[in-house]
Motif scaffolding. Sequence first.
Motif, mmCIF file in Angstrom:
data_model
loop_
_atom_site.group_PDB
_atom_site.id
_atom_site.type_symbol
_atom_site.label_atom_id
_atom_site.label_comp_id
_atom_site.label_asym_id
_atom_site.label_seq_id
_atom_site.Cartn_x
_atom_site.Cartn_y
_atom_site.Cartn_z
ATOM 1 N N UNK A 9 38.706 29.502 42.000
ATOM 2 C CA UNK A 9 39.085 28.068 41.474
ATOM 3 C C UNK A 9 38.734 27.851 39.457
ATOM 4 N N UNK A 10 38.473 29.218 39.664
ATOM 5 C CA UNK A 10 39.228 29.869 37.770
ATOM 6 C C UNK A 10 40.243 29.634 37.478
ATOM 7 N N UNK A 11 41.509 29.374 38.982
ATOM 8 C CA UNK A 11 43.243 29.884 38.332
ATOM 9 C C UNK A 11 43.249 31.689 38.032
ATOM 10 N N UNK A 12 42.460 31.915 38.031
ATOM 11 C CA UNK A 12 43.379 33.959 37.845
ATOM 12 C C UNK A 12 41.816 34.609 38.105
ATOM 13 N N UNK A 13 41.598 35.688 38.668
ATOM 14 C CA UNK A 13 40.819 36.551 38.584
ATOM 15 C C UNK A 13 41.217 38.118 37.983
ATOM 16 N N UNK A 48 47.749 31.531 14.358
ATOM 17 C CA UNK A 48 46.610 30.963 15.992
ATOM 18 C C UNK A 48 47.027 29.998 17.346
ATOM 19 N N UNK A 49 47.336 30.705 18.738
ATOM 20 C CA UNK A 49 47.278 29.913 19.425
ATOM 21 C C UNK A 49 46.583 28.210 19.202
ATOM 22 N N UNK A 50 47.356 27.379 19.675
ATOM 23 C CA UNK A 50 46.975 25.987 19.532
ATOM 24 C C UNK A 50 45.918 24.941 20.819
ATOM 25 N N UNK A 51 46.488 25.392 21.895
ATOM 26 C CA UNK A 51 46.497 25.310 23.254
ATOM 27 C C UNK A 51 46.097 26.478 24.256
ATOM 28 N N UNK A 52 44.862 26.037 25.095
ATOM 29 C CA UNK A 52 44.539 26.709 26.332
ATOM 30 C C UNK A 52 44.624 25.264 27.503
ATOM 31 N N UNK A 53 44.956 26.091 28.983
ATOM 32 C CA UNK A 53 45.871 24.933 29.994
ATOM 33 C C UNK A 53 44.500 25.973 30.963
ATOM 34 N N UNK A 54 43.573 24.643 32.042
ATOM 35 C CA UNK A 54 42.181 25.558 32.271
ATOM 36 C C UNK A 54 42.697 24.214 32.811
ATOM 37 N N UNK A 55 42.136 25.015 34.466
ATOM 38 C CA UNK A 55 41.568 24.412 35.511
ATOM 39 C C UNK A 55 40.063 23.382 35.628
ATOM 40 N N UNK A 56 40.551 21.616 35.701
ATOM 41 C CA UNK A 56 38.747 21.740 35.509
ATOM 42 C C UNK A 56 38.597 20.141 36.081
#
Length: 344
Positions: A328-332, A176-184
């Motif tokens: 601001x969520x990074x993507x819509x 499975x994926x082990x990382x998520x990259x997000x704005x914060x």
Amino acid sequence: MSLNELRTLGRTGALISPLTLGTLNFGTGAAPTGPAESIRIIKAALDAGITSIDTADIYSQGEAETVVGQAIHSRRDDVFLATKFHGQMGSNPAHAGNSRRWIVRAVEDSLKRLNTDRIDLYQAHRPDYNTDLLETITTLNDLIRQGKILYYGTSVFSPAQLVEAQWIANTNHLTPPVVDQVPYSLLVRANERDVFPITQQYGVGVLSYGPLDGGWLAGGYRLGAGQPESSRFSALPGRFDVTAPFNQGKLHAADALAQLAARHGLTLIQLAVAFALNHPAVTSVIIGPRTEDHLTDYLKAADVVLSEAVLDEIDDIVAPAVNFLERDAGTVAPHLEYPELRRR
């Protein structure tokens, strides 16, 4: 907290520094930081204790990866190296996305530019609504078995997509994926509502980016100060226009946060980075210096610990789990962004 206190990335067992060096500004052409200075910044970051570097093939159309490869060549084993695929490379629209056909080409190109035999973390830069997620995950799983990548992750996937990715991998006996990259950041907190609980539930590490929210938390956005000069305002005037009605809430919050930082003897940059580092879901905060002086400012923030009282004051200014703008969520998602899909 300090750069020497390494953190475990999710459930991988891999240890990385609490700050990750982001390379969006590095390269040539439109990038604000040229190759020579980029290499100096990278080496200075490594000397200071940063062990993780995040880049992407699309940054300066491969130039950022090339610069990173040159800078870390003699220290490769000391660097946790992350890059991303998805964005269009060159003029061919087929050279993009999350399909098997593109990923197997993109990874080879990144390996060559980075001058390495493996990528520690390979991330889908954005969701691909035209590609079956199983195809993407199966391809990335194959790259792990081939030794070309060690781990893979996602970036700005929705909560539903994060859960779907875990389900698909587990159901099909895949990694499975082990990382998520997000704005914060202090001004972008919506991921506290559902993304962070999901990453914690599945043991997914978080690389958060944008701790200064594109400059809103760099100190120049203050009430009565006028429009700060920045390349971002020229490129995206709506998101950074201090006179726009929809930005008034963010402007007032940025001003109040700057006052809060000053009351506690901190710069706004220190407050902002320390805040992002404080959330238990966040493994490492991606910083994006354009100069060595910027890097120094970021490094000072790694030693700041915020008290519960300060965190409460922050919550009074910007409520938890709130974003001021949808963007601001990074993507819509396409069905929200495009009227022809939204009204279908």
